[in-house]
Design a protein around this motif. Structure first.
Motif, mmCIF file in Angstrom:
data_model
loop_
_atom_site.group_PDB
_atom_site.id
_atom_site.type_symbol
_atom_site.label_atom_id
_atom_site.label_comp_id
_atom_site.label_asym_id
_atom_site.label_seq_id
_atom_site.Cartn_x
_atom_site.Cartn_y
_atom_site.Cartn_z
ATOM 1 N N LEU A 113 -2.845 9.477 8.408
ATOM 2 C CA LEU A 113 -4.045 8.682 8.671
ATOM 3 C C LEU A 113 -5.312 9.531 8.547
ATOM 4 N N ALA A 114 -5.281 10.738 9.088
ATOM 5 C CA ALA A 114 -6.457 11.610 9.028
ATOM 6 C C ALA A 114 -6.754 12.037 7.598
ATOM 7 N N THR A 115 -5.717 12.393 6.825
ATOM 8 C CA THR A 115 -5.919 12.827 5.439
ATOM 9 C C THR A 115 -6.473 11.694 4.590
ATOM 10 N N GLU A 116 -5.895 10.506 4.728
ATOM 11 C CA GLU A 116 -6.365 9.376 3.930
ATOM 12 C C GLU A 116 -7.773 8.950 4.357
ATOM 13 N N SER A 117 -8.068 9.060 5.637
ATOM 14 C CA SER A 117 -9.411 8.706 6.123
ATOM 15 C C SER A 117 -10.457 9.690 5.623
ATOM 16 N N ALA A 118 -10.106 10.978 5.575
ATOM 17 C CA ALA A 118 -11.060 11.991 5.126
ATOM 18 C C ALA A 118 -11.363 11.856 3.638
ATOM 19 N N ARG A 119 -10.492 11.195 2.889
ATOM 20 C CA ARG A 119 -10.724 10.988 1.455
ATOM 21 C C ARG A 119 -11.656 9.815 1.166
ATOM 22 N N LEU A 120 -11.958 9.024 2.184
ATOM 23 C CA LEU A 120 -12.850 7.886 1.971
ATOM 24 C C LEU A 120 -14.251 8.373 1.614
ATOM 25 N N PRO A 147 -24.438 11.969 6.167
ATOM 26 C CA PRO A 147 -25.724 11.354 6.529
ATOM 27 C C PRO A 147 -26.134 10.201 5.606
ATOM 28 N N HIS A 148 -25.739 10.258 4.358
ATOM 29 C CA HIS A 148 -26.138 9.211 3.421
ATOM 30 C C HIS A 148 -25.226 7.989 3.473
ATOM 31 N N ALA A 149 -24.103 8.071 4.166
ATOM 32 C CA ALA A 149 -23.116 6.985 4.178
ATOM 33 C C ALA A 149 -23.523 5.875 5.149
ATOM 34 N N CYS A 150 -23.097 4.678 4.840
ATOM 35 C CA CYS A 150 -23.316 3.517 5.703
ATOM 36 C C CYS A 150 -22.139 3.437 6.688
ATOM 37 N N PRO A 151 -22.393 3.533 7.990
ATOM 38 C CA PRO A 151 -21.294 3.507 8.966
ATOM 39 C C PRO A 151 -20.469 2.222 8.894
ATOM 40 N N GLY A 152 -21.122 1.100 8.683
ATOM 41 C CA GLY A 152 -20.393 -0.162 8.602
ATOM 42 C C GLY A 152 -19.425 -0.191 7.430
ATOM 43 N N GLU A 153 -19.864 0.337 6.295
ATOM 44 C CA GLU A 153 -19.003 0.388 5.113
ATOM 45 C C GLU A 153 -17.846 1.357 5.331
ATOM 46 N N ALA A 154 -18.128 2.499 5.951
ATOM 47 C CA ALA A 154 -17.065 3.469 6.234
ATOM 48 C C ALA A 154 -16.035 2.869 7.182
ATOM 49 N N LEU A 155 -16.478 2.134 8.188
ATOM 50 C CA LEU A 155 -15.558 1.495 9.120
ATOM 51 C C LEU A 155 -14.728 0.419 8.413
ATOM 52 N N ARG A 156 -15.371 -0.395 7.588
ATOM 53 C CA ARG A 156 -14.650 -1.448 6.868
ATOM 54 C C ARG A 156 -13.587 -0.853 5.959
ATOM 55 N N ARG A 157 -13.936 0.218 5.249
ATOM 56 C CA ARG A 157 -12.969 0.849 4.353
ATOM 57 C C ARG A 157 -11.841 1.512 5.134
ATOM 58 N N PHE A 158 -12.144 2.080 6.296
ATOM 59 C CA PHE A 158 -11.085 2.673 7.125
ATOM 60 C C PHE A 158 -10.091 1.605 7.553
ATOM 61 N N VAL A 159 -10.596 0.458 7.993
ATOM 62 C CA VAL A 159 -9.716 -0.608 8.476
ATOM 63 C C VAL A 159 -8.896 -1.194 7.334
ATOM 64 N N THR A 160 -9.508 -1.396 6.180
ATOM 65 C CA THR A 160 -8.789 -2.056 5.081
ATOM 66 C C THR A 160 -7.890 -1.112 4.298
ATOM 67 N N GLU A 161 -8.163 0.180 4.331
ATOM 68 C CA GLU A 161 -7.337 1.102 3.548
ATOM 69 C C GLU A 161 -6.389 1.926 4.413
ATOM 70 N N PRO A 162 -6.816 3.022 5.040
ATOM 71 C CA PRO A 162 -5.854 3.872 5.765
ATOM 72 C C PRO A 162 -5.143 3.165 6.917
ATOM 73 N N ASP A 168 1.309 -1.100 7.647
ATOM 74 C CA ASP A 168 2.325 -1.677 6.756
ATOM 75 C C ASP A 168 3.490 -0.718 6.538
ATOM 76 N N SER A 169 3.209 0.550 6.362
ATOM 77 C CA SER A 169 4.293 1.503 6.086
ATOM 78 C C SER A 169 5.193 1.713 7.289
ATOM 79 N N ALA A 170 4.647 1.577 8.499
ATOM 80 C CA ALA A 170 5.466 1.724 9.706
ATOM 81 C C ALA A 170 6.019 0.384 10.181
ATOM 82 N N ALA A 171 5.756 -0.689 9.433
ATOM 83 C CA ALA A 171 6.236 -2.045 9.754
ATOM 84 C C ALA A 171 5.846 -2.459 11.167
ATOM 85 N N LEU A 172 4.591 -2.199 11.504
ATOM 86 C CA LEU A 172 4.087 -2.561 12.829
ATOM 87 C C LEU A 172 3.366 -3.899 12.750
#
Length: 192
Positions: A113-120, A147-162, A168-172
């Motif tokens: 989760l941390a590795t995939e999140s840091a790649r966003l 500093p240039h990133a939009c926090p809302g966009e970063a949060l949305r991408r975190f929720v939808t991707e990592p 899904d991978s842990a079938a939770l």
């Protein structure tokens, strides 16, 4: 809360030891103690035989001493178990789909989760901790955002991707997340 309790207890213990030790040192070096202090001079003992045995004959003395010591022991045991208890989830129970289950190391899921999140895009650093029960894990995520990133966009991408990939991978059925964001600070650079 435990961190606050530890700091308060450590601070009060340190203050009490500092005051008691400083006063004993001051009296030992010849400073005159106040009239209400436990002992009077340089060659006086802290507890005389009379002071040690004064309450021994009273009926309330021993039950009070034993009760106070029992409360102290119980508080010390509570504090010890609270400090030794694991705050991180060691393993996650994964449904294999064939009626069985498997165990996934919590640290492996945290690292992925941390590795995939840091790649966003816009995320400089990510730290993930799993908490909760092994059949109902929860995540605590700390994202350091550029500093240039939009926090809302970063949060949305975190929720939808990592987070979605991990769930899904842990079938939770659900993987609740508490996300905390901080802006990354840039060092000042000299412009010529």
């Amino acid at each position: 809360m435990l961190r606050t309790v530890n700091r308060v207890l450590l601070g009060l213990t340190g203050l009490a030891l500092l005051v008691l030790g400083g006063s004993v040192l001051a009296v030992g070096l010849g400073a005159g103690p106040p009239s209400w202090w436990l002992y009077d001079g340089r060659h006086d003992v802290l507890l005389t035989a009379v002071r040690r045995t004064r309450w021994r004959g009273e009926g309330w003395w021993w039950p009070t001493v034993i009760g106070a010591l029992a409360v102290l022991v119980l508080l010390a045991l509570w504090w010890l178990t609270a400090n030794l208890r694991r705050r991180r989830l060691g393993e996650v129970l994964v449904d294999t789909g064939d009626g069985g289950s498997a165990l996934l190391r919590g640290s492996a899921l945290e690292n992925v989760l941390a590795t995939e999140s840091a790649r966003l895009e816009g995320v400089a650093h990510a730290r993930v901790h799993l908490t909760g029960r092994r059949d109902a894990p929860e995540t605590q995520v700390h994202l350091r955002v550029e500093p240039h990133a939009c926090p809302g966009e970063a949060l949305r991408r975190f929720v939808t991707e990592p987070l979605t990939h991990a769930r899904d991978s842990a079938a939770l059925e659900a993987l609740p997340a508490e996300v905390r964001m901080r802006a990354r600070k840039h060092k000042a650079e000299r412009v010529s």
